[in-house]
Write a protein that holds these residues in place. Structure first.
Motif, PDB file in Angstrom:
ATOM      1  N   PRO A   1       0.812  -1.217   0.000  1.00 20.88           N
ATOM      2  CA  PRO A   1       0.000   0.000   0.000  1.00 20.88           C
ATOM      3  C   PRO A   1       0.848   1.270   0.000  1.00 20.88           C
ATOM      4  O   PRO A   1       0.317   2.370  -0.129  1.00 20.88           O
ATOM      5  CB  PRO A   1      -0.804  -0.110   1.296  1.00 20.88           C
ATOM      6  N   ALA A   2       2.163   1.098   0.192  1.00 26.41           N
ATOM      7  CA  ALA A   2       3.030   2.280   0.293  1.00 26.41           C
ATOM      8  C   ALA A   2       4.404   1.964  -0.268  1.00 26.41           C
ATOM      9  O   ALA A   2       4.798   0.807  -0.379  1.00 26.41           O
ATOM     10  CB  ALA A   2       3.167   2.707   1.753  1.00 26.41           C
TER      11      ALA A   2
ATOM     12  N   ASP B   1       7.127  14.134  21.178  1.00 30.53           N
ATOM     13  CA  ASP B   1       6.506  12.925  21.749  1.00 30.53           C
ATOM     14  C   ASP B   1       5.135  13.148  22.382  1.00 30.53           C
ATOM     15  O   ASP B   1       4.736  12.399  23.276  1.00 30.53           O
ATOM     16  CB  ASP B   1       7.437  12.291  22.813  1.00 30.53           C
ATOM     17  N   THR B   2       4.406  14.171  21.931  1.00 35.36           N
ATOM     18  CA  THR B   2       3.118  14.459  22.580  1.00 35.36           C
ATOM     19  C   THR B   2       1.902  14.151  21.709  1.00 35.36           C
ATOM     20  O   THR B   2       0.778  14.218  22.192  1.00 35.36           O
ATOM     21  CB  THR B   2       3.034  15.952  23.000  1.00 35.36           C
ATOM     22  N   GLY B   3       2.120  13.828  20.434  1.00 30.14           N
ATOM     23  CA  GLY B   3       0.966  13.599  19.549  1.00 30.14           C
ATOM     24  C   GLY B   3       0.198  12.342  19.929  1.00 30.14           C
ATOM     25  O   GLY B   3       0.694  11.507  20.694  1.00 30.14           O
ATOM     26  N   PRO B   4      -1.036  12.195  19.395  1.00 31.08           N
ATOM     27  CA  PRO B   4      -1.889  11.049  19.744  1.00 31.08           C
ATOM     28  C   PRO B   4      -1.227   9.701  19.461  1.00 31.08           C
ATOM     29  O   PRO B   4      -0.643   9.500  18.394  1.00 31.08           O
ATOM     30  CB  PRO B   4      -3.110  11.223  18.838  1.00 31.08           C
ATOM     31  N   THR B   5      -1.356   8.805  20.425  1.00 30.02           N
ATOM     32  CA  THR B   5      -0.801   7.451  20.268  1.00 30.02           C
ATOM     33  C   THR B   5      -1.645   6.635  19.305  1.00 30.02           C
ATOM     34  O   THR B   5      -2.866   6.625  19.382  1.00 30.02           O
ATOM     35  CB  THR B   5      -0.768   6.755  21.649  1.00 30.02           C
ATOM     36  N   ILE B   6      -0.970   5.919  18.407  1.00 29.47           N
ATOM     37  CA  ILE B   6      -1.665   5.015  17.486  1.00 29.47           C
ATOM     38  C   ILE B   6      -1.524   3.566  17.942  1.00 29.47           C
ATOM     39  O   ILE B   6      -2.447   2.781  17.832  1.00 29.47           O
ATOM     40  CB  ILE B   6      -1.066   5.135  16.064  1.00 29.47           C
TER      41      ILE B   6
ATOM     42  N   HIS C   1      10.885  -3.215  15.398  1.00 30.16           N
ATOM     43  CA  HIS C   1      10.966  -3.749  14.032  1.00 30.16           C
ATOM     44  C   HIS C   1       9.744  -4.580  13.667  1.00 30.16           C
ATOM     45  O   HIS C   1       9.448  -4.772  12.490  1.00 30.16           O
ATOM     46  CB  HIS C   1      12.231  -4.596  13.876  1.00 30.16           C
ATOM     47  N   ARG C   2       9.041  -5.091  14.679  1.00 34.37           N
ATOM     48  CA  ARG C   2       7.802  -5.821  14.386  1.00 34.37           C
ATOM     49  C   ARG C   2       6.624  -4.864  14.315  1.00 34.37           C
ATOM     50  O   ARG C   2       5.765  -4.970  13.445  1.00 34.37           O
ATOM     51  CB  ARG C   2       7.551  -6.885  15.461  1.00 34.37           C
ATOM     52  N   LEU C   3       6.573  -3.911  15.241  1.00 36.88           N
ATOM     53  CA  LEU C   3       5.392  -3.040  15.339  1.00 36.88           C
ATOM     54  C   LEU C   3       5.337  -1.981  14.240  1.00 36.88           C
ATOM     55  O   LEU C   3       4.273  -1.732  13.654  1.00 36.88           O
ATOM     56  CB  LEU C   3       5.379  -2.349  16.716  1.00 36.88           C
ATOM     57  N   TYR C   4       6.464  -1.332  13.970  1.00 34.34           N
ATOM     58  CA  TYR C   4       6.411  -0.153  13.087  1.00 34.34           C
ATOM     59  C   TYR C   4       5.944  -0.503  11.662  1.00 34.34           C
ATOM     60  O   TYR C   4       5.078   0.192  11.121  1.00 34.34           O
ATOM     61  CB  TYR C   4       7.760   0.571  13.078  1.00 34.34           C
ATOM     62  N   PRO C   5       6.492  -1.580  11.047  1.00 36.89           N
ATOM     63  CA  PRO C   5       5.984  -1.909   9.709  1.00 36.89           C
ATOM     64  C   PRO C   5       4.475  -2.159   9.709  1.00 36.89           C
ATOM     65  O   PRO C   5       3.768  -1.702   8.803  1.00 36.89           O
ATOM     66  CB  PRO C   5       6.754  -3.192   9.353  1.00 36.89           C
ATOM     67  N   ASP C   6       3.970  -2.833  10.736  1.00 37.27           N
ATOM     68  CA  ASP C   6       2.527  -3.090  10.821  1.00 37.27           C
ATOM     69  C   ASP C   6       1.745  -1.780  10.826  1.00 37.27           C
ATOM     70  O   ASP C   6       0.742  -1.632  10.137  1.00 37.27           O
ATOM     71  CB  ASP C   6       2.180  -3.818  12.133  1.00 37.27           C
TER      72      ASP C   6
ATOM     73  N   GLU D   1      -0.812  -0.265   8.037  1.00 33.98           N
ATOM     74  CA  GLU D   1      -2.200   0.013   8.430  1.00 33.98           C
ATOM     75  C   GLU D   1      -2.577   1.463   8.110  1.00 33.98           C
ATOM     76  O   GLU D   1      -3.653   1.735   7.570  1.00 33.98           O
ATOM     77  CB  GLU D   1      -2.305  -0.250   9.936  1.00 33.98           C
ATOM     78  N   GLN D   2      -1.691   2.385   8.419  1.00 41.32           N
ATOM     79  CA  GLN D   2      -1.985   3.805   8.154  1.00 41.32           C
ATOM     80  C   GLN D   2      -2.049   4.074   6.653  1.00 41.32           C
ATOM     81  O   GLN D   2      -2.886   4.845   6.180  1.00 41.32           O
ATOM     82  CB  GLN D   2      -0.908   4.694   8.792  1.00 41.32           C
ATOM     83  N   ALA D   3      -1.170   3.450   5.897  1.00 45.86           N
ATOM     84  CA  ALA D   3      -1.180   3.647   4.443  1.00 45.86           C
ATOM     85  C   ALA D   3      -2.478   3.105   3.848  1.00 45.86           C
ATOM     86  O   ALA D   3      -3.105   3.748   2.999  1.00 45.86           O
ATOM     87  CB  ALA D   3       0.028   2.950   3.816  1.00 45.86           C
ATOM     88  N   ARG D   4      -2.900   1.939   4.340  1.00 48.81           N
ATOM     89  CA  ARG D   4      -4.166   1.360   3.844  1.00 48.81           C
ATOM     90  C   ARG D   4      -5.336   2.269   4.185  1.00 48.81           C
ATOM     91  O   ARG D   4      -6.268   2.422   3.405  1.00 48.81           O
ATOM     92  CB  ARG D   4      -4.385  -0.026   4.462  1.00 48.81           C
TER      93      ARG D   4
END
Ligand code: GRF
Length: 212
Positions: free
Chosen positions: A32-33, A154-159, A184-189, A193-196
């Motif tokens: 998707p990206a 580091d203050t923006g909304p947590t995803i 390395h596991r979480l960030y690609p996911d 997800e955000q790109a989709r």
């Protein structure tokens, strides 16, 4: 089929998250990206070398290159516009983005932090400082936070967040390694997800970039 989301990846260091995200996207049949640009404020040996090896454009951008915040902002916006960037992914970028870029791309800039925000975040909380603070506070767990970027550190909304235990004999180094493996596991996911989401919401103006 829609054109993939065009990502500018910002990294100042070894770029291991960059590599993890790029590796995951490259392994997909229909990603998707696509990472089209790697930006750093310094020569970023790890990130830039990987980018060059994979045919990704590299670019230096630092507030130190400009006299004023306005000039920094103009250069940042021009950089995004000329490459049709839709989303910014920060992975260890050691400078603040220009405010004009943050304002133009609200909701489309991700950052990863090696702790469970809002704890252990803010100015000066990077690299080993974070893990030293976690150990000094006697925390039983630490982890990773992916969040949207606003004008502050580091203050923006947590995803998304994910957790690891802090072990009794941990040093800042052993804890850092456990947290980085989780990044390395979480960030690609999360990037996928955000790109989709961006594609599905049809937020792309016809033939144009989101960040404008
Ligand atoms: C990571 O720990 C990330 O959480 C932080 O900077 C570090 C970057 O590491 N924001 P790398 O360059 O991706 O290896």
């Amino acid at each position: 089929m829609m054109e993939p989301i065009r990502i500018a990846l910002f990294a100042s260091g070894q770029g291991s998250n960059f590599m993890a995200i790029h590796g995951r996207l490259s392994s997909m049949d229909d990603p998707p990206a696509r990472i089209v640009l790697c930006v750093s404020n310094n020569p970023a040996p790890g990130a830039f070398e990987y980018a060059r090896d994979h045919g990704i454009e590299t670019l230096r951008l630092s507030p130190k290159m400009f006299e004023t915040e306005e000039e920094y902002g103009r250069a940042g916006l021009a950089m995004l516009a000329t490459r049709g960037i839709d989303m910014i992914v920060l992975a260890g970028f050691m400078r603040k983005l220009p405010e004009a870029v943050v304002d133009a791309c609200t909701g489309r800039i991700l950052n990863i932090h090696p702790a469970l925000l809002p704890k252990f975040g803010g100015r000066g909380m990077y690299g080993h400082h974070v893990h030293e603070a976690v150990l000094a506070a006697g925390e039983g767990e630490s982890g990773v936070t992916v969040h949207l970027v606003d004008r502050e550190y580091d203050t923006g909304p947590t995803i998304a967040q994910a957790r690891v235990p802090v072990l009794p004999d941990d040093t800042p180094e052993t804890l850092a390694a456990r947290v980085l493996a989780l990044e390395h596991r979480l960030y690609p996911d999360v990037v996928i997800e955000q790109a989709r989401k961006l594609l599905a919401e049809r937020m792309l103006p016809p033939g144009g970039a989101i960040c404008q």
